[in-house]
Design an enzyme around this catalytic site. Sequence first.
Site, PDB file in Angstrom:
ATOM      1  N   GLU A 109       0.804  -1.240   0.000  1.00  8.91           N
ATOM      2  CA  GLU A 109       0.000   0.000   0.000  1.00  8.91           C
ATOM      3  C   GLU A 109       0.825   1.273   0.000  1.00  8.91           C
ATOM      4  O   GLU A 109       0.544   2.168  -0.802  1.00  8.91           O
ATOM      5  CB  GLU A 109      -0.997  -0.038   1.166  1.00  8.91           C
ATOM      6  CG  GLU A 109      -2.163  -0.966   0.858  1.00  8.91           C
ATOM      7  CD  GLU A 109      -2.875  -1.535   2.067  1.00  8.91           C
ATOM      8  OE1 GLU A 109      -3.602  -2.524   1.906  1.00  8.91           O
ATOM      9  OE2 GLU A 109      -2.714  -0.979   3.168  1.00  8.91           O
ATOM     10  N   ASP A 150       1.320   5.495   6.444  1.00  7.22           N
ATOM     11  CA  ASP A 150       0.017   4.962   6.017  1.00  7.22           C
ATOM     12  C   ASP A 150      -0.714   4.400   7.229  1.00  7.22           C
ATOM     13  O   ASP A 150      -0.401   3.303   7.695  1.00  7.22           O
ATOM     14  CB  ASP A 150       0.281   3.876   4.958  1.00  7.22           C
ATOM     15  CG  ASP A 150      -1.004   3.228   4.446  1.00  7.22           C
ATOM     16  OD1 ASP A 150      -0.905   2.417   3.513  1.00  7.22           O
ATOM     17  OD2 ASP A 150      -2.100   3.531   4.965  1.00  7.22           O
TER      18      ASP A 150
END
Lengths: 113, 194, 615
Positions: free
Chosen positions: C172, C194
């Site tokens: 991600e 993140d």
Amino acid sequence: MAIQLTERAVTRVVELARKRQTPEAFFRIGIRGGGCSGLSYFVDFSETADPKDKVFTFGAPDAQVKVLIDRKSYLFLNGTEVDWKAELMKTGFEFHNPLSGKSCSCGESFTLA
Amino acid sequence: MPEAENLACWKCHERAGVAVCVSCGAPQPPPPSPDPFAVLGLTPRFFLDPTLVDEAYKRLTRKLHPDRFSGKAAVERRMSLQWTAILNDARRVLRDPDRRARWLATGSAEVRERGGPRLDTPFLQQMFTWREEEEEDPGVIAPRAQALAASIRAELDALFRAWEAGQGELSLVEDRLARLKYLDGFAVVPPQKE
Amino acid sequence: MAANIGIDLGTTHSLVAVVIGGKARCLLDETGDPLVPSAVRYAPDGVVVGRDARDRASEFTGSTFTSVKRFMGRAPQDCSSDAALFRYEMDPDDERVVRLIARQGELVRTVTPVEVSSEILKVLRARAVEVLFGEPGGAVITVPAYFDDAQRQATRDAARLAGLEVLRLLNEPTAAAIAYGLDTRGSGRFVVYDLGGGTFDVSILELDGDVFQVLATAGDTHLGGDDFDQALAEFVRTQLGLSELDDATHRGLLLAAEAAKRRLSELDVTEIRLGDAVVSVTRSQFEALIMPVLQRTSAACRQALADAKLGRDGIDAVVLVGGSTRTPLVRRHVEELFGRAPYCDLNPDEVVALGAAMQADILTGNSSLADDLLLLDVIPLSLGLEVMGGVVERFIPRCSTIPVSASQTFTTHVDGQTAVDLHVLQGDRELAKDNRSLGRFVLRGLPPLPAGVPRVKVSFLVDADGILQVSAREEHTGIEARIDVKPSYGLTEEEIEQMLEDAIEHAETDVDDRMLIEARVEAEGILAAVQKATSVDSGLLQGDEASQIRAVIADLQAAMDEGNRRKIQDLSHALDAVTAPFAQRRIERDLSLALTGRDANTVAIELGIPGAARV
């Protein structure tokens, strides 16, 4: 108009263009195949138009659909009405073509005889 | 791998070139025991400019990375996967002075499981004594360990300089690297508890 | 060619995106929303996915699953606290696979996290099919960078059940970096922070021209916005002096806390209702509650910098990803950690899906984006083997660039021993029991030799998805030992295949099998059409077309008997080609008959038929 789009079809195309966030995209319709399996209709969005394409505009100015047809496909599609149906067994665009004498969905093979 | 240049590509049958076919772009079978210098097309040396390593690595990885063969046949994807692992390993070995030194001296980047050097007793005793002092007073050994390590590294530099000049050989290198491994244990700050 | 899609399968929300006209775009629903809440309810008449499932989670608390990503690829015993948090019922007898039990009225159904996730993926796939007018070619699906092997396998399994071909599992933070990198076209070093609903990743990347390289990654797969909600819900419960809440109220409270959390990003104070009671929460109270959660992210950030061998000054930009980073305290915390204000131009909810779509487009091989962007990612956790004494010997260090391979040589302890047992672990703790067990590999088929003689070289290869492949070879005899992998946690290959067979839509077990079936069906269609056409209009065949066509038909039938997909496809195309002139003559004849009042010659000119002259 040499081809027709029903109101349902126009609404559907506008909705799909909104879902993929491409409001300016063209809606291309045409014919594929030509071998012994027969011909079939297709629809797709297209970001660009070929100079030789035929262009037809449908719908209100704030919900417009610009349809593209390549020259060869136009020969077969002249006079066709494109509709959109959402039924239990089948959902999709339908082509009513006087030349083939029947209504067909995208991908369905048809011949002219 | 000079011989490989004359082989025909398994896919298009034209003259292949090394690693990737120059005619059709298909990866060629990777070598079973890769030489990190040869894989990156560099002359075996100890004193090496790291940017040369990176440039060679990037140039080859651009052509061989599995992402380039996403839609291709399984055999090409497998070869590209093996090649990229080899390239990654070659870069790792050549960018790490200790691994590079070990490879040049022994033909292997990792410590040998058997047949490795036996360190002399005085050195091992010194290490043992230092361990005990370290346990009592963490960090006390670090300056001495670092000084000793620095002198060993200077010795290694001299060995390799002589070797690259065409004189001398590298039989002592493995032993010196083994000593450095012991000394590395003292140079670190004690690990933080999780 | 079918377009490839990018999917963000998130803890709280999921999205699907495609590159169209050179730009990545998230696909929207009827109301214009790109987000699909990652909520699934099992109802008597089917499965409900998305907003409806989420909004009625407290009403159907026994049969609705949210945040199921927290359970993917994990051992049942490690999931008990999460199951308690969400009040999920888990099958107590299964030690290997998490099985969640959905109950509502008469309905009782047992599902695995993989199946629940696949329902979300099915919705995303349907969204793509709708606007692409057909199936996508393949999908790039994102996973937290810190996901281990079992969690990645589980994600792949969920995609298979949903009928998606996975081109790549993409981390991600790397996906977000692609979206930012291609957006800014800079060079330099980025930190991606993140913070999602259930997972936290911090990655450090270097963009240098067309090469995007991950230098280090760290994180916690059990830390995220859900923990903010939990802290806030706890606060409300104690403020109201309540001891135990029933399941429905508990779920309702978590949802209310989540909504309040979002309001507190804009407002300084808000209210949370629980039945008749109202609790007021200020932003500073909320910040005090979540500070311990944020502090857990600091350690991972420091580790990533250390692994990348960088100090704070070596970083050029910090990027925030994940809805939880909208919280003002998170932004201040990140600014303090890295000494610079984070860059948050792109929508933190969409940026991962957009990056996945860009990578999916690059994998088609004819991307309109940055032509040669090359992505080099790393393995997040060290891989090692358990050796004598319950200690781990690491053979692939964390943050090694993938693909990466390593080999270890083993021997036997007993005369005539024909199998060797290996236990592979992921993690950086000293003792085997403190690390994640990846699997036990039993190498069988070794030649019976005296103890200590065999030299079994085991090669470990971590592929570009971050998943481990193992192969082994006995050096003396050259025999390749067979590897039986017993995954420690998660579904076996047989179980997945059984699920595929059970599912109505996906009877096929293997992508290759499905492709062969499709090739066969297409070939049969062409054969039937050709045979009919050539018998009806044999008069239109010219020269030796008839024998040519017969020859290709014979070859195609042989290929179908053989089951050779490539040959079937090639010969189907060949049959189309060899019958094309004949078919063209038929069409021209039919068209000239159908178009009344038009000159056949004019038609011939329009069709471009050679020999027709303008009159």
